[in-house]
Design an enzyme around this catalytic site. Structure first.
Site, mmCIF file in Angstrom:
data_model
loop_
_atom_site.group_PDB
_atom_site.id
_atom_site.type_symbol
_atom_site.label_atom_id
_atom_site.label_comp_id
_atom_site.label_asym_id
_atom_site.label_seq_id
_atom_site.Cartn_x
_atom_site.Cartn_y
_atom_site.Cartn_z
ATOM 1 N N SER A 149 8.514 -3.575 -1.081
ATOM 2 C CA SER A 149 9.010 -3.561 0.287
ATOM 3 C C SER A 149 9.964 -4.729 0.449
ATOM 4 C CB SER A 149 7.833 -3.703 1.256
ATOM 5 O OG SER A 149 8.268 -4.001 2.564
ATOM 6 N N TYR A 162 -0.594 -8.000 4.517
ATOM 7 C CA TYR A 162 0.256 -7.069 3.772
ATOM 8 C C TYR A 162 1.428 -7.807 3.139
ATOM 9 C CZ TYR A 162 3.388 -3.087 2.953
ATOM 10 O OH TYR A 162 4.226 -2.166 2.391
#
Length: 355
Positions: A149, A162
């Site tokens: 990501s 996360y």
């Protein structure tokens, strides 16, 4: 749990393992591999989602092996890898994609919740990679794709667990890549950094904020990510792929002015990740989102109206070599034209005289 479904054109394709395959990016990626005739092992916890994903793989022309597994359990992941080899043969591609998250300011995330996110999102990749290497290294071939990501480089508010896990994956993957290069291994590892995506995760993430969780705009369809992951699996020599213009802009801006991004995200990061409306389900941190008698959530979330299905930046990333060759050719062509024009002008003036 194990179930095999055969499609009409499957049976001789590459063997691919996808974790987190019951929904979202994992689901779209499994179907994309199936469209190439791959034999796809679907690893996740949710029974409803896995069953529906297997059916999609079959309809796309692939063969599906369903394996119910929690990727935070190293032994279970090892066993799942062996099931894949027993059913399909040697593993060609392993895609680490499963994750979990908590949507809340850091002080409101309990130690157990933070640990669980880390175990699934980071250690799940570590355990998946170890299981893949166990089968790939003796054959000296195979590709491991780490689904990352923009948040692997740039942390944002409300997703501390996360973001921390994605940063950890980045460091882990770089270390492993160096080791494989040192030994001259034929096994490759690459990472695909993704933007905000229209997946069901925002309705099943554990959320303690007043609004519903949502991705930061612009939002891309999960098939954009799936195309990049499939491409990366076939071009594992590339260390990294950036998907979406927002990912490229974020990573470049963070490299140049991280302090500015800190202040910008402090102002905008809370509002840009929430919208109006009731929260979704109970979350999937401790149990599958589809539950024992739940429903299949599919690959798409609730943002189809705004999500885009293509990314020029993604095309550029996947075709970087071709574009480089084109630019070189254009440069050589331009140089040739300039030289030709110069010679013509020189011919019109006659031979030059030395000094």
């Amino acid at each position: 749990m194990r179930d095999v479904h055969k499609g009409a054109s499957a049976g001789h394709g590459e063997v691919v393992v996808v974790t987190g395959a019951s929904g979202g990016v994992g689901r779209a990626t499994a179907v994309a591999f199936a469209a190439r005739g791959a034999r796809v092992a679907l690893l996740a916890r949710g029974r409803e989602g896995l069953a529906a994903a297997a059916d999609e793989v079959r309809r796309a022309g692939g063969e599906a092996l369903v394996v119910g597994v929690d990727v935070a359990d190293a032994k279970a992941v090892d066993d799942a890898a062996q099931q894949v080899v027993d059913a399909f043969g040697p593993i060609d591609v392993w895609v680490n994609n499963a994750f979990a998250g908590v949507f809340a300011p850091f002080p409101e995330v309990t130690p157990d919740e933070f640990r669980r996110v880390t175990e699934v999102t980071y250690l799940g990749y570590v355990f998946g990679t170890r299981a893949a290497l166990h089968h790939m290294l003796p054959r000296d071939r195979g590709t491991i794709v780490q689904v990352g990501s923009a948040l692997a480089y740039r942390g944002i508010p409300l997703q501390s667990a996360y973001c921390g896990a994605k940063h950890a994956i980045q460091g882990f993957n770089e270390s492993l890549r160096c080791e494989l290069l040192h030994t001259g291994s034929g096994v490759r590892t690459t990472m695909v950094q993704l933007p905000g995506l229209n997946t069901p995760q925002f309705d099943w993430v554990l959320n303690r904020m007043p609004g519903r969780a949502r991705p930061v705009a612009p939002v891309y369809q999960p098939e954009v990510a799936a195309r990049a992951i499939v491409h990366a699996a076939s071009h594992g020599r590339r260390r990294e792929y950036w998907v979406g213009g927002s990912t490229a802009a974020t990573l470049i801006a963070n490299a140049v002015a991280p302090g500015f991004l800190d202040r910008y995200l402090a102002r905008t990061g809370f509002g840009s990740q929430q919208d109006d409306g009731p929260h979704g389900g109970p979350g999937n941190l401790w149990a599958p989102a589809d539950g024992p008698h739940g429903r299949d959530h599919g690959a798409h979330g609730r943002f189809d109206d705004e999500a885009v299905s293509g990314s020029p930046q993604d095309w550029v990333s996947r075709n970087r070599g071709r574009m480089g060759a084109g630019l070189v050719a254009a440069g050589v062509g331009g140089l040739g034209a300039a030289v030709t024009a110069g010679l013509r002008r020189r011919g019109r003036r006659g031979p030059s005289r030395g000094r």
